[in-house]
Design an enzyme around this catalytic site. Structure first.
Site, short mmCIF file in Angstrom:
data_model
loop_
_atom_site.label_atom_id
_atom_site.label_comp_id
_atom_site.label_asym_id
_atom_site.label_seq_id
_atom_site.Cartn_x
_atom_site.Cartn_y
_atom_site.Cartn_z
CG HIS A 101 -5.53 0.73 -4.34
ND1 HIS A 101 -5.05 0.44 -3.07
CD2 HIS A 101 -6.47 -0.21 -4.59
CE1 HIS A 101 -5.69 -0.60 -2.58
NE2 HIS A 101 -6.55 -1.03 -3.49
NE ARG A 119 -3.15 -3.30 -1.42
CZ ARG A 119 -2.62 -4.19 -0.59
NH1 ARG A 119 -1.31 -4.38 -0.58
NH2 ARG A 119 -3.38 -4.89 0.24
CE1 TYR A 179 -4.13 -16.50 -8.30
CE2 TYR A 179 -6.17 -17.62 -8.86
CZ TYR A 179 -4.81 -17.65 -8.64
OH TYR A 179 -4.13 -18.83 -8.77
NE ARG A 205 -3.57 -2.27 2.72
CZ ARG A 205 -3.29 -3.47 3.22
NH1 ARG A 205 -2.06 -3.73 3.69
NH2 ARG A 205 -4.20 -4.41 3.26
CG HIS A 249 -5.68 -8.27 0.14
ND1 HIS A 249 -5.83 -8.43 -1.21
CD2 HIS A 249 -5.80 -6.92 0.36
CE1 HIS A 249 -6.03 -7.25 -1.78
NE2 HIS A 249 -6.01 -6.33 -0.86
#
Length: 354
Positions: free
Chosen positions: A298, A301, A334, A182, A324
């Protein structure tokens, strides 16, 4: 002795009843907030968000509204009105805070209507096609590594930026894309957290933008307990970090105003950089390169999650690496990536000549 205790209790109850008659909803919220700050043990960032939500509740309600005049019907109407202004998640949190404030009133003022908010329901809005598309765009907002490299190189060659700023912003982009940290975790990174010999990073905090004794920017604990982790880095990231640390040593030697607080991604004063500044540079670079996405830190990320998915890394290992706790976000990115890989495989199979 028993009669004396009863008299004291009765006197306190009468005092509470008297105070309750003049207690406003705003005064209750202020009292509960002060009490909660002292007793919750929450981190600074969490409490700041809480203060903002209480401020917004007060902004949308009457200052002179007495607690005793409030009933369930009023609160349901109030929640409905809040839902027209704030997101469903924000209203849910606001309702939770109001319930806690009511419990406080029961405990300290003998407020009789403990269950006043129990039957208040959160309004549900039907999602439009536009809403769904926005959610998907946000969730699946990641870059290909070629695009990350394009952005990095664009920033490195941007003559509108000072040399040091170019090195640090480009480094932040690359490190985030290859670690999945992050932005707050990245900016909280200190020299002591990096083991260049064994190529690991200890992620143990996040940056909160407040003034503290040491300067501007306070290192707080990570978002959740699961966010505290140690991850492996490759040689490229080790070299990027090493270069930035060297730049900081130069600043420490030649710039009198630079105070070494141990942070890596720093301003010319030694304070942690602002995430908003990095976001601004990212967005500008993406626009200049005709990358038709809303690119933020973000995004980087999510880019890392997609990169790991393409490498067939297990979902559990990805979640552990990016810190997470809730698998929902990880699964969505994913699944999207693996579905894309399946489609590409089908296309390649179609092109096979028998």
């Amino acid at each position: 002795m028993f009669r004396l205790e009863e008299k004291i209790k009765e006197k306190l109850n009468n005092k509470s009843s008297s105070e309750l008659k003049t207690l406003t909803f705003h005064a209750l919220l202020d009292e509960w907030l002060e009490y909660h700050i002292k007793t919750s043990g929450f981190k600074v960032t969490t409490l700041d968000n809480l203060k903002t939500r209480i401020k917004n509740i007060k902004k949308n309600s009457s200052q002179n509204l007495l607690l005793n005049k409030i009933d369930t019907k009023y609160m349901q109407t109030f929640i409905n009105e809040l839902s027209n202004v704030y997101s469903a998640n924000q209203v849910k949190r606001q309702l939770g805070h109001m319930k806690e404030a009511i419990k406080y009133a029961v405990k300290f003022y003998n407020y009789p209507n403990e269950h006043i908010l129990n039957s208040v329901t959160l309004p549900k809005k039907s999602k439009t096609i536009e809403d769904i598309e926005k959610e998907e765009a946000k969730m699946y907002n990641y870059l290909e590594m070629e695009q990350v490299i394009q952005i990095r190189d664009f920033i490195l060659n941007d003559n509108n930026m000072q040399y040091r700023a170019r090195i640090l912003v480009a480094g932040a982009v690359e490190v985030q894309a290859l670690t999945g940290m992050r932005i707050g975790e990245l900016l909280a990174l200190q020299v002591k957290d990096v083991d260049l010999k064994n190529k690991t990073i200890a992620i143990n905090g996040t940056i909160h933008r407040i003034k503290c004794n040491a300067g501007f920017g306070h290192k707080d604990t990570t978002k959740t307990a699961g966010s505290k982790r140690k991850i492996a880095i490759n040689s490229r990231i080790a070299n990027v970090l090493k270069k930035i640390m060297l730049e900081n040593k130069k600043m420490q030697q030649w710039e009198p105003s630079y105070v070494d607080r141990g942070f890596i991604f720093t301003t010319c004063q030694g304070n942690p950089m602002q995430g908003s500044r990095i976001n601004k540079r990212l967005s500008s670079a993406a626009e200049s390169l005709n990358i038709n996405k809303k690119v933020t830190t973000h995004t980087l990320r999510h880019t890392h999650i997609s990169l790991l998915a393409e490498m067939n890394i297990s979902l559990k290992a990805i979640m552990k690496r990016v810190g997470h706790r809730d698998e929902k976000t990880t699964i969505k990115v994913y699944t999207h990536v693996t579905e894309k890989m399946d489609r590409e495989l089908e296309q390649k199979l179609e092109k096979l000549v028998y």
